[in-house]
Design an enzyme around this catalytic site. Structure first.
Site, PDB file in Angstrom:
ATOM      1  N   ALA A 198       0.842  -1.204   0.000  1.00  0.00           N
ATOM      2  CA  ALA A 198       0.000   0.000   0.000  1.00  0.00           C
ATOM      3  C   ALA A 198       0.874   1.251   0.000  1.00  0.00           C
ATOM      4  O   ALA A 198       1.969   1.241   0.566  1.00  0.00           O
ATOM      5  CB  ALA A 198      -0.917  -0.010   1.226  1.00  0.00           C
ATOM      6  N   PRO A 199       0.441   2.304  -0.711  1.00  0.00           N
ATOM      7  CA  PRO A 199      -0.899   2.519  -1.282  1.00  0.00           C
ATOM      8  C   PRO A 199      -1.083   2.008  -2.706  1.00  0.00           C
ATOM      9  O   PRO A 199      -2.103   2.306  -3.317  1.00  0.00           O
ATOM     10  CB  PRO A 199      -1.038   4.032  -1.234  1.00  0.00           C
ATOM     11  N   GLY A 200      -0.126   1.287  -3.276  1.00  0.00           N
ATOM     12  CA  GLY A 200      -0.346   0.676  -4.574  1.00  0.00           C
ATOM     13  C   GLY A 200       0.544   1.155  -5.703  1.00  0.00           C
ATOM     14  O   GLY A 200       0.349   0.759  -6.859  1.00  0.00           O
TER      15      GLY A 200
ATOM     16  N   ASP B 198       0.061  -6.035   2.975  1.00  0.00           N
ATOM     17  CA  ASP B 198       0.275  -4.846   3.791  1.00  0.00           C
ATOM     18  C   ASP B 198      -0.507  -5.010   5.089  1.00  0.00           C
ATOM     19  O   ASP B 198      -1.596  -5.592   5.098  1.00  0.00           O
ATOM     20  CB  ASP B 198      -0.176  -3.577   3.054  1.00  0.00           C
TER      21      ASP B 198
ATOM     22  N   ARG C  59      -4.500   1.903   4.738  1.00  0.00           N
ATOM     23  CA  ARG C  59      -3.742   2.036   3.499  1.00  0.00           C
ATOM     24  C   ARG C  59      -4.203   1.018   2.451  1.00  0.00           C
ATOM     25  O   ARG C  59      -4.155   1.273   1.249  1.00  0.00           O
ATOM     26  CB  ARG C  59      -2.244   1.869   3.789  1.00  0.00           C
TER      27      ARG C  59
ATOM     28  N   CYS D 240      13.513   4.051   0.567  1.00  0.00           N
ATOM     29  CA  CYS D 240      13.758   5.475   0.296  1.00  0.00           C
ATOM     30  C   CYS D 240      14.580   6.061   1.432  1.00  0.00           C
ATOM     31  O   CYS D 240      14.319   7.168   1.907  1.00  0.00           O
ATOM     32  CB  CYS D 240      12.448   6.241   0.081  1.00  0.00           C
TER      33      CYS D 240
END
Length: 448
Positions: A267-269, A289, A294, A386
Site C-alpha cells: 500500500a498505497p499501490g 500490507d 492504506r 527510500c
C-alpha cells in the site's frame, strides 16, 4: 481566505507535534475537521506548513534565543505553531532582511482572532524582538556540525551521520538538496491507453512533460496549469504520480506476463499498479500490507488504474506470510526512516532519532528473511528503500547473503544511479543532489 489559511496552518502544525503525524496526514485531518473547502486557503496553508516545518530547528532556536531563559516548549501547541508561522512569514519569507511592520501587525491581529487575545498576550511583547533581531544570534558558540544543521535545517545527529558516511563535501551537498523541492514525475499507465493517446490527453490538460532517459513510461513534469490530481487525465487513471527512482525499481524487477508476484508492503499501490502494467495485466500479484486504512487506498488505486490481477492480503510481513505460494518475483519495499525523502516529507526528520535507524533495520531484516521460502529457484527478490542509511540498505543485504548462501546479488542495469556502498556495486543508490529524485536504494537478489 487569509484567516482560514492561518487557522488551518496552526491546527496542522499542532497535530504534527502532538501526535507525530506526517504533514500529509495532519493536513488531511485538519481539512476534514474544519470542513475547509476554499482551494486557495488550502494551498496557501499547505505551503506555509511545509516550509515552516522544514526549518523547524532554525526557527525554534531563533525563538528560544529571544525567549531566554524560557523556551518555546513552555507554551501551548497552538501558540508554538503561531510563533513558528509568524517567524516564517515575517522573517524567512523576507530572507531575514526587510521588515514589514504592517504585515507583522496584521498577523498578530490574526493570532488574536484565532487563538484569543488572552493567549496571544503571553507572547505579544516578544513579537517585536522576533521582527528585528538578526538570524546570526543562533550561530554564536556553535560548532561546525551544529552550524551546518541550522543552515540546512537538519538534526545535529543526522548531519554528523551524513558527514561520516559521505564526507563533508558530498554530505553537505546532500543536506542542502533537502532544502529545495524536487521535480514532480509521472508514470504513464498503458493499461488505460497507448502512450501516444495518454500524452495527447495530458497535452489537452495543459501539462508539459520531458521524457526520462532509460525509463519506459516516466516523465518529468515541466509545467502544469492545474494540480496534477485535479486534471481529467488523472481522474481517468491515465497516469500515476511516482518518483523516477521508484519507477526504476519496478522496471529492473522485470516481471513477465503470467508471473506470480508478491508485492510486500504494497500500500498505497504505487508498485502494484506498475507491476501489473509491466505484466500486461496477466498473472497474479499478491499484495501484502498490514494497514487496513492504506489497503483501502490500495483498492481504490487498483480500480482507478485498471488493475485486474492484484489481490490484497492484510498481514504483518514481519511474520510468516499467510499464503502458500512459490513466487517468480518478490518486491520488498519495507518501512524505513525515509531519510531520502526529507525534501517532500520534512516533518520526518524531526521524529527520528539515531535509534530509529536500528529499529527500522530490525523490522526490515525480519521482512526480508520471511521472503526466502516464498521465492522459487531461479526467482528474484528486489529490495528497495527510500533511505540513504547503510544500516537499512547495504548492511541488510550483506547479512542476507551471508545467511542465505543460495542467493546472489544481480547487477542492476542500466546504471542510472550510483553503485552501492561497502563494495556492493551491483546495487544502486539515488540521491536528490545528483539524480534529482528521492534518495533511494535498490538491490536485486536471485535464488540459485
Amino acid at each position: 481566505m487569509l484567516k482560514e489559511a492561518w487557522k488551518v496552518a496552526i491546527e496542522t502544525l499542532s497535530w504534527i507535534e502532538m501526535q507525530k503525524l506526517s504533514e500529509q496526514m495532519a493536513f488531511a485531518k485538519t481539512i476534514d475537521q474544519m470542513h475547509v473547502k476554499d482551494v486557495n486557503s488550502i494551498r496557501y496553508a499547505y505551503g506555509m506548513v511545509i516550509e515552516t516545518i522544514r526549518r523547524k530547528n532554525q526557527i525554534d532556536e531563533f525563538i528560544n534565543q529571544i525567549l531566554k531563559p524560557e523556551n518555546i516548549d513552555r507554551f501551548s501547541y497552538g501558540l508554538r505553531s503561531f510563533l513558528r508561522l509568524y517567524v516564517y512569514q515575517t522573517r524567512v519569507v523576507r530572507n531575514w532582511s526587510k521588515i514589514y511592520l504592517k504585515e507583522a501587525e496584521k498577523i498578530a491581529k490574526l493570532g488574536r482572532n484565532i487563538l484569543g487575545w488572552k493567549t496571544i498576550k503571553q507572547i505579544e511583547h516578544f513579537l517585536g524582538f522576533l521582527l528585528t533581531q538578526e538570524l546570526s544570534i543562533i550561530f554564536k558558540g556553535t560548532n561546525e556540525v551544529e552550524k551546518i544543521g541550522f543552515q540546512t535545517f537538519h538534526p545535529k545527529w543526522f548531519v554528523k551521520y551524513c558527514l561520516d558516511l559521505f564526507g563533508k563535501k558530498q554530505g553537505v551537498s546532500f543536506l542542502e538538496s533537502n532544502i529545495v523541492s524536487l521535480p514532480d514525475y509521472i508514470r504513464l499507465n498503458t493499461i488505460r491507453g497507448s502512450e501516444a493517446e495518454i500524452l495527447q490527453s495530458l497535452l489537452v490538460d495543459g501539462v508539459e512533460l520531458k521524457k526520462i532517459e532509460f525509463l519506459k513510461y516516466a516523465y518529468e513534469v515541466k509545467r502544469t496549469k492545474r494540480p496534477l490530481s485535479k486534471i481529467n487525465s488523472f481522474q481517468k487513471g491515465l497516469f500515476y504520480i511516482q518518483d523516477k527512482a521508484s519507477c526504476f525499481a519496478a522496471e529492473i524487477s522485470n516481471p513477465k506476463p503470467g508471473n506470480i508476484v508478491l508485492d510486500v508492503c504494497s500500500a498505497p499501490g504505487t508498485k502494484t499498479s506498475y507491476l501489473a502494467q509491466l505484466m500486461k495485466n496477466q498473472g497474479n500479484i499478491y499484495s501484502i500490507d498490514y494497514s487496513k486504512r492504506r489497503s483501502k487506498i490500495w483498492k481504490n488505486e487498483m480500480i482507478q488504474m485498471g488493475v485486474e490481477i492484484a489481490y490484497s492480503i492484510i498481514a504483518d510481513a514481519r511474520y510468516l506470510f499467510p499464503l502458500k505460494v512459490s513466487a517468480d518475483l518478490i518486491i520488498l519495499d519495507p518501512p524505513c526512516t525515509s531519510t531520502g525523502v526529507f525534501s517532500k516529507q520534512p516533518s520526518a526528520k524531526w521524529r527520528l532519532t539515531p535509534q530509529s535507524i536500528n529499529k527500522m533495520a530490525d523490522i526490515q531484516w525480519q521482512m526480508i528473511s520471511n521472503c526466502v521460502d516464498k521465492v522459487k529457484s531461479g526467482g528474484t527478490i528486489v529490495y528497495s528503500t527510500c533511505s540513504i542509511t547503510i544500516e537499512e540498505n547495504e548492511l541488510i543485504i550483506e547479512k542476507f547473503l551471508k545467511n542465505n548462501i543460495d542467493f546472489f546479488l544481480v547487477k542492476i542495469e542500466p546504471e542510472i544511479g550510483l553503485p552501492g556502498l561497502r563494495g556492493l556495486t551491483k546495487s544502486q543508490r539515488f540521491y536528490p543532489n545528483i539524480h534529482r529524485s528521492n534518495g533511494f536504494f535498490i538491490a536485486k537478489l536471485r535464488k540459485k
